[in-house]
Design a protein around this motif. Sequence first.
Motif, PDB file in Angstrom:
ATOM      1  N   THR A  74       0.964  -1.234  -0.107  1.00 51.10           N
ATOM      2  CA  THR A  74      -0.027   0.055  -0.064  1.00 51.10           C
ATOM      3  C   THR A  74       0.753   1.110  -0.049  1.00 51.10           C
ATOM      4  OG1 THR A  74      -1.823  -1.281   1.256  1.00 51.10           O
ATOM      5  CG2 THR A  74      -1.979   1.259   1.256  1.00 51.10           C
ATOM      6  N   SER A  75       0.912   2.027  -1.161  1.00 51.86           N
ATOM      7  CA  SER A  75       1.485   3.158  -1.151  1.00 51.86           C
ATOM      8  C   SER A  75       0.694   4.316  -0.257  1.00 51.86           C
ATOM      9  CB  SER A  75       1.558   3.747  -2.635  1.00 51.86           C
ATOM     10  OG  SER A  75       2.435   2.702  -3.302  1.00 51.86           O
ATOM     11  N   VAL A  87       8.789   6.689  -2.781  1.00 50.09           N
ATOM     12  CA  VAL A  87       7.475   6.097  -2.273  1.00 50.09           C
ATOM     13  C   VAL A  87       7.849   5.513  -0.547  1.00 50.09           C
ATOM     14  CG1 VAL A  87       5.639   4.168  -2.639  1.00 50.09           C
ATOM     15  CG2 VAL A  87       7.274   5.112  -4.610  1.00 50.09           C
ATOM     16  N   ARG A  88       6.645   6.131  -0.049  1.00 50.20           N
ATOM     17  CA  ARG A  88       6.440   5.657   1.391  1.00 50.20           C
ATOM     18  C   ARG A  88       5.391   4.455   1.229  1.00 50.20           C
ATOM     19  NH1 ARG A  88       3.656   6.486   5.919  1.00 50.20           N
ATOM     20  NH2 ARG A  88       2.315   8.277   4.974  1.00 50.20           N
ATOM     21  N   MET A  89       5.471   3.289   1.918  1.00 50.86           N
ATOM     22  CA  MET A  89       4.532   2.397   1.913  1.00 50.86           C
ATOM     23  C   MET A  89       4.665   1.357   2.971  1.00 50.86           C
ATOM     24  SD  MET A  89       6.751   0.109  -1.077  1.00 50.86           S
ATOM     25  CE  MET A  89       8.114   1.162  -1.206  1.00 50.86           C
ATOM     26  N   ASN A  90       3.584   0.458   2.892  1.00 52.28           N
ATOM     27  CA  ASN A  90       3.571  -0.778   3.915  1.00 52.28           C
ATOM     28  C   ASN A  90       3.709  -1.952   2.898  1.00 52.28           C
ATOM     29  OD1 ASN A  90       2.490   1.390   6.039  1.00 52.28           O
ATOM     30  ND2 ASN A  90       2.432  -0.494   7.219  1.00 52.28           N
ATOM     31  N   GLN A  91       4.399  -3.077   3.503  1.00 48.26           N
ATOM     32  CA  GLN A  91       4.478  -4.045   2.791  1.00 48.26           C
ATOM     33  C   GLN A  91       3.940  -5.204   3.879  1.00 48.26           C
ATOM     34  OE1 GLN A  91       8.463  -4.548   1.994  1.00 48.26           O
ATOM     35  NE2 GLN A  91       8.201  -3.404  -0.103  1.00 48.26           N
ATOM     36  N   ARG A  92       2.930  -6.150   3.349  1.00 50.88           N
ATOM     37  CA  ARG A  92       2.332  -7.208   4.320  1.00 50.88           C
ATOM     38  C   ARG A  92       2.281  -8.347   3.642  1.00 50.88           C
ATOM     39  NH1 ARG A  92      -0.678  -3.346   2.605  1.00 50.88           N
ATOM     40  NH2 ARG A  92      -0.621  -2.084   4.491  1.00 50.88           N
ATOM     41  N   GLY A  93       2.116  -9.466   4.218  1.00 51.14           N
ATOM     42  CA  GLY A  93       2.167 -10.792   3.724  1.00 51.14           C
ATOM     43  C   GLY A  93       2.008 -11.919   4.604  1.00 51.14           C
ATOM     44  N   THR A  94       1.951 -13.104   4.436  1.00 51.34           N
ATOM     45  CA  THR A  94       1.874 -14.325   5.115  1.00 51.34           C
ATOM     46  C   THR A  94       3.126 -15.265   4.846  1.00 51.34           C
ATOM     47  OG1 THR A  94      -0.474 -14.247   5.241  1.00 51.34           O
ATOM     48  CG2 THR A  94       0.519 -16.114   6.112  1.00 51.34           C
ATOM     49  N   HIS A  95       3.970 -15.661   5.505  1.00 58.08           N
ATOM     50  CA  HIS A  95       5.316 -16.303   5.326  1.00 58.08           C
ATOM     51  C   HIS A  95       4.599 -17.732   5.212  1.00 58.08           C
ATOM     52  CE1 HIS A  95       9.378 -17.801   6.546  1.00 58.08           C
ATOM     53  NE2 HIS A  95       9.312 -17.962   5.500  1.00 58.08           N
ATOM     54  N   GLU A  96       4.382 -18.268   3.755  1.00 54.85           N
ATOM     55  CA  GLU A  96       4.074 -19.617   3.837  1.00 54.85           C
ATOM     56  C   GLU A  96       4.952 -20.457   2.579  1.00 54.85           C
ATOM     57  OE1 GLU A  96       0.266 -19.443   1.903  1.00 54.85           O
ATOM     58  OE2 GLU A  96      -0.628 -18.451   3.348  1.00 54.85           O
ATOM     59  N   GLY A  97       6.107 -19.861   2.284  1.00 60.72           N
ATOM     60  CA  GLY A  97       7.240 -20.548   1.463  1.00 60.72           C
ATOM     61  C   GLY A  97       8.518 -20.352   1.853  1.00 60.72           C
ATOM     62  N   GLU A  98       9.706 -20.692   1.650  1.00 55.68           N
ATOM     63  CA  GLU A  98      10.978 -20.564   2.012  1.00 55.68           C
ATOM     64  C   GLU A  98      11.374 -19.016   1.659  1.00 55.68           C
ATOM     65  OE1 GLU A  98      15.296 -21.930   0.782  1.00 55.68           O
ATOM     66  OE2 GLU A  98      14.008 -23.626   1.610  1.00 55.68           O
ATOM     67  N   ARG A 107       3.342 -17.163   9.840  1.00 54.64           N
ATOM     68  CA  ARG A 107       2.865 -15.742  10.479  1.00 54.64           C
ATOM     69  C   ARG A 107       2.892 -14.765   9.379  1.00 54.64           C
ATOM     70  NH1 ARG A 107       6.330 -15.458  15.931  1.00 54.64           N
ATOM     71  NH2 ARG A 107       4.861 -13.682  16.171  1.00 54.64           N
ATOM     72  N   THR A 108       2.155 -13.635   9.731  1.00 52.90           N
ATOM     73  CA  THR A 108       1.966 -12.487   8.924  1.00 52.90           C
ATOM     74  C   THR A 108       2.730 -11.338   9.081  1.00 52.90           C
ATOM     75  OG1 THR A 108       0.138 -11.608  10.013  1.00 52.90           O
ATOM     76  CG2 THR A 108      -0.376 -13.090   8.599  1.00 52.90           C
ATOM     77  N   PHE A 109       3.100 -10.498   8.353  1.00 51.34           N
ATOM     78  CA  PHE A 109       3.826  -9.314   8.791  1.00 51.34           C
ATOM     79  C   PHE A 109       3.120  -7.856   8.039  1.00 51.34           C
ATOM     80  CE2 PHE A 109       5.453 -10.274   4.459  1.00 51.34           C
ATOM     81  CZ  PHE A 109       5.918  -9.117   4.014  1.00 51.34           C
ATOM     82  N   ASP A 110       3.515  -6.782   8.719  1.00 50.14           N
ATOM     83  CA  ASP A 110       3.047  -5.630   7.846  1.00 50.14           C
ATOM     84  C   ASP A 110       4.075  -4.619   8.564  1.00 50.14           C
ATOM     85  OD1 ASP A 110       1.817  -3.181   7.364  1.00 50.14           O
ATOM     86  OD2 ASP A 110      -0.101  -3.853   8.019  1.00 50.14           O
ATOM     87  N   ILE A 111       4.962  -4.198   7.201  1.00 47.16           N
ATOM     88  CA  ILE A 111       6.065  -3.515   7.812  1.00 47.16           C
ATOM     89  C   ILE A 111       6.171  -2.111   6.805  1.00 47.16           C
ATOM     90  CG2 ILE A 111       7.698  -5.153   8.528  1.00 47.16           C
ATOM     91  CD1 ILE A 111       8.960  -5.065   5.717  1.00 47.16           C
ATOM     92  N   GLU A 112       6.661  -1.372   7.506  1.00 42.14           N
ATOM     93  CA  GLU A 112       6.931   0.109   6.740  1.00 42.14           C
ATOM     94  C   GLU A 112       8.091  -0.308   5.739  1.00 42.14           C
ATOM     95  OE1 GLU A 112       7.271   3.585   9.072  1.00 42.14           O
ATOM     96  OE2 GLU A 112       5.089   3.266   9.710  1.00 42.14           O
ATOM     97  N   ALA A 113       8.132   0.679   4.537  1.00 43.33           N
ATOM     98  CA  ALA A 113       9.330   0.419   3.560  1.00 43.33           C
ATOM     99  C   ALA A 113       9.152   1.774   2.651  1.00 43.33           C
ATOM    100  CB  ALA A 113       8.864  -0.706   2.822  1.00 43.33           C
ATOM    101  N   MET A 114      10.429   1.918   2.208  1.00 44.70           N
ATOM    102  CA  MET A 114      10.741   2.977   1.334  1.00 44.70           C
ATOM    103  C   MET A 114      11.325   2.614   0.053  1.00 44.70           C
ATOM    104  SD  MET A 114      10.021   5.885   3.113  1.00 44.70           S
ATOM    105  CE  MET A 114      10.162   6.786   4.547  1.00 44.70           C
ATOM    106  N   GLY A 115      10.760   3.240  -0.912  1.00 38.27           N
ATOM    107  CA  GLY A 115      11.269   2.912  -2.323  1.00 38.27           C
ATOM    108  C   GLY A 115      11.581   4.074  -2.936  1.00 38.27           C
ATOM    109  N   PHE A 116      12.742   4.029  -3.767  1.00 39.26           N
ATOM    110  CA  PHE A 116      13.277   5.054  -4.579  1.00 39.26           C
ATOM    111  C   PHE A 116      13.448   4.513  -5.967  1.00 39.26           C
ATOM    112  CE2 PHE A 116      14.473   5.622  -0.109  1.00 39.26           C
ATOM    113  CZ  PHE A 116      13.991   7.116  -0.115  1.00 39.26           C
TER     114      PHE A 116
END
Length: 148
Positions: A74-75, A87-98, A107-116
């Motif tokens: 989500t941007s 871009v300031r964003m959040n990244q999220r997902g569920t850890h289902e693979g290596e 487990r799920t995650f929801d983190i902040e991220a920056m992209g340029f």
Amino acid sequence: MVKDMALTTTPEENKQIIHRFVEEVVNNGNYDRIDELVAEDLIDQTPFGETRGRDALRDTMTQIRTAFPDFSVTSHEIVAEGDSVAVRMNQRGTHEGEFMSLEPTGRTFDIEAMGFARLEDGQIAERWAQPDMLGLLQQLGVVESPGE
């Protein structure tokens, strides 16, 4: 023979290109759009190192989607000046693979991220991704928070 001048895009157009990349490629997994939105000789810099080219980007996106099938971004802000976009964003997902040699945690995650990104001729020529890797690993339960 006169060589054509390089195409130029406005900062507003560059923001739209980044928005399309996030929505169409990252969120919807439409990797066919990479040829349209990304330069053939892309330089992609992530916490895992530097890769070059569209195929390497497809590989990176496939690895992320394999580890986190529901990965999404989500941007919150997209800011552009000249040929650069942030871009300031959040990244999220569920850890289902290596992921990073880590077996799935479920487990799920929801983190902040920056992209340029730097754009050239209407395509992403360079990309820098800066996710909160410590937060990701803590949320997956593989790294303890200080004081735990």
